[in-house]
Motif scaffolding. Structure first.
Motif, short mmCIF file in Angstrom:
data_model
loop_
_atom_site.label_atom_id
_atom_site.label_comp_id
_atom_site.label_asym_id
_atom_site.label_seq_id
_atom_site.Cartn_x
_atom_site.Cartn_y
_atom_site.Cartn_z
N PHE A 1 0.87 -1.14 -0.14
CA PHE A 1 -0.27 0.05 -0.13
C PHE A 1 0.94 1.45 -0.07
O PHE A 1 0.72 2.04 -0.62
CB PHE A 1 -0.88 0.02 1.23
CG PHE A 1 -1.40 1.46 1.54
CD1 PHE A 1 -2.80 1.67 0.60
CD2 PHE A 1 -1.17 2.32 2.38
CE1 PHE A 1 -3.23 3.05 1.02
CE2 PHE A 1 -1.59 3.48 2.53
CZ PHE A 1 -2.84 3.92 1.88
N GLU A 2 1.95 1.31 0.83
CA GLU A 2 2.67 2.50 0.94
C GLU A 2 3.46 2.65 -0.37
O GLU A 2 3.81 3.83 -0.96
CB GLU A 2 3.79 1.94 1.94
CG GLU A 2 4.81 3.37 2.27
CD GLU A 2 5.79 3.05 3.31
OE1 GLU A 2 6.74 4.04 3.66
OE2 GLU A 2 5.47 2.06 4.00
N ALA A 3 3.97 1.44 -1.10
CA ALA A 3 4.47 1.63 -2.53
C ALA A 3 3.75 2.23 -3.37
O ALA A 3 4.20 3.25 -4.26
CB ALA A 3 5.03 0.16 -2.73
N ASN A 4 2.33 2.03 -3.26
CA ASN A 4 1.32 2.40 -4.20
C ASN A 4 1.20 3.93 -4.28
O ASN A 4 1.40 4.55 -5.21
CB ASN A 4 -0.10 1.96 -3.86
CG ASN A 4 -1.23 2.57 -4.70
OD1 ASN A 4 -1.56 3.69 -4.09
ND2 ASN A 4 -1.73 2.03 -5.59
N MET A 5 1.47 4.49 -3.04
CA MET A 5 1.33 6.05 -2.71
C MET A 5 2.63 6.52 -3.06
O MET A 5 2.46 7.63 -3.60
CB MET A 5 0.93 6.23 -1.15
CG MET A 5 0.79 7.86 -0.87
SD MET A 5 0.46 8.16 0.75
CE MET A 5 1.83 7.18 1.76
N LYS A 6 3.80 6.10 -2.80
CA LYS A 6 5.15 6.91 -3.03
C LYS A 6 5.42 6.61 -4.40
O LYS A 6 6.52 7.32 -4.57
CB LYS A 6 6.01 6.19 -1.89
CG LYS A 6 5.48 6.58 -0.52
CD LYS A 6 6.53 6.18 0.58
CE LYS A 6 6.24 6.59 1.88
NZ LYS A 6 7.35 6.33 2.89
N LEU A 7 4.87 5.91 -5.06
CA LEU A 7 5.48 5.78 -6.43
C LEU A 7 4.75 6.42 -7.45
O LEU A 7 4.94 6.56 -8.57
CB LEU A 7 5.66 4.18 -6.89
CG LEU A 7 6.36 3.34 -6.32
CD1 LEU A 7 6.28 1.94 -6.72
CD2 LEU A 7 7.72 3.63 -6.59
N LYS A 8 3.42 7.03 -7.06
CA LYS A 8 2.64 7.60 -8.06
C LYS A 8 2.93 9.12 -8.14
O LYS A 8 3.30 9.76 -7.28
CB LYS A 8 1.18 7.62 -7.71
CG LYS A 8 0.42 6.12 -7.28
CD LYS A 8 -1.00 6.13 -7.71
CE LYS A 8 -1.45 6.86 -6.45
NZ LYS A 8 -1.86 5.85 -5.64
N SER A 9 2.80 9.75 -9.48
CA SER A 9 3.07 11.10 -9.65
C SER A 9 1.96 11.71 -8.66
O SER A 9 1.00 11.49 -8.56
CB SER A 9 2.82 11.60 -11.06
OG SER A 9 2.89 12.81 -10.97
N MET A 10 2.49 13.05 -8.17
CA MET A 10 1.53 13.73 -7.25
C MET A 10 0.44 14.60 -8.08
O MET A 10 -0.43 14.93 -7.24
CB MET A 10 2.39 14.81 -6.55
CG MET A 10 3.36 14.07 -5.63
SD MET A 10 4.30 15.51 -4.63
CE MET A 10 5.34 15.97 -5.83
N ASN A 11 0.47 14.74 -9.30
CA ASN A 11 -0.38 15.64 -10.03
C ASN A 11 -1.10 15.00 -11.40
O ASN A 11 -1.60 15.75 -12.13
CB ASN A 11 0.05 16.78 -10.41
CG ASN A 11 1.08 16.75 -11.29
OD1 ASN A 11 1.89 15.81 -11.44
ND2 ASN A 11 1.64 17.95 -11.72
#
Length: 287
Positions: free
Chosen positions: A192-202
């Protein structure tokens, strides 16, 4: 009689000289069976229509030069110090990023070819004609730089590892386990953490949290349907891997996925089996 002997001696001398020349003199391009243009003919071009023993096409494609800006760079993390490479095939620049012990493309591959295994609009295509923004989408065989028949055949046992595929020299299409290493930089097993931290912010919908901590800058795009020219999906990123051994049939291969299921509020990352004729993104990884 004397004249005859002189004539005979002269004839033998000429024959001997010709014989020595044919054995020792180099053949000039003009004398070559390929003609005077042999300096422009490479061994790979002679074999244009021949597949090597590995099933990889012998350079029968040409590359479309990339001209213009890189609008997809707006999806990168401005706080990350990216490196940059130039793909010599089309002159396109790519941002790269070091994550743990690996070096990844920080954007999706966008190589357009005319002919060859990744032919534009046949084995690869743009999502909504926006390759400059979303990168190019490829079938599995195109990603691997294989003949299209391998979208329906196993190829794992004969595959060289690492497998360059359609990535630039010095880079390759990721193994499934290389994506696992990437995901395990965060929380092992759940991701789950990887999902959030690998995605572009915008680039994602507001409901899908994204912090892009390491600069991988995943954007949501893949082709959902065979019948359209690429739907921009706001909830998933899919990236081909080289693995097809674990599939039950030859027409499926592993892909890595970063997703958000809107109605279930599910955030996840991992990998799954996908039909090889689907169009997905490629993130090259350094050899």
């Amino acid at each position: 009689m004397q004249k005859f002997l002189l004539f005979l001696s002269f004839t033998m001398f000429v024959l001997t000289a010709c014989s020595n020349g044919s054995e020792n003199d180099p053949v000039s391009p003009e004398d070559s069976p390929l003609g005077s243009g042999t300096e422009n003919v490479s061994s790979s071009s002679v074999a244009d229509d021949v597949l090597s023993s590995s099933g990889v096409s012998e350079n029968k494609e040409s590359y479309v030069p990339y001209v213009g800006e890189k609008p997809n760079w707006k999806y990168l993390n401005p706080s990350i110090a990216y490196d940059e490479i130039v793909d010599e095939r089309d002159g396109q620049r790519y941002k790269t990023v070091v994550i743990g012990d690996q070096t990844w493309f920080a954007e999706n591959l966008n190589l357009a070819t005319i002919g060859g295994n990744a032919d534009d609009q046949v084995a690869s295509k743009c999502a909504k004609d926006s390759c400059e923004v979303y990168g190019r989408l490829y079938t599995w065989a195109a990603a691997m730089n294989f003949d299209a028949s391998y979208n329906n055949l196993f190829f794992y046992e004969d595959k060289v590892v690492p497998h360059q595929g359609i990535c630039p020299n010095g880079w390759h299409v990721p193994e499934k386990d290389e994506f696992v290493v990437l995901l395990n930089n965060f929380d092992k097993g759940i991701w789950f953490e990887a999902n959030m931290k690998l995605k572009s912010m915008n680039a994602w919908v507001a409901e899908a949290p994204a912090t892009d901590d390491v600069g991988f800058s995943a954007i949501p795009v893949y082709e959902e349907s065979y019948s359209n020219n690429g739907i921009i999906n706001e909830y998933q990123s899919r990236f081909w891997t080289t693995l097809d051994k674990d599939s039950k049939f030859g027409e499926r291969a592993k892909y890595a996925i970063i997703l958000y299921i809107v109605n279930e509020e599910l955030f996840d990352a991992g990998y799954a089996d996908g039909n090889k004729e689907k169009y997905m993104s490629i993130r090259c990884i350094k050899d």
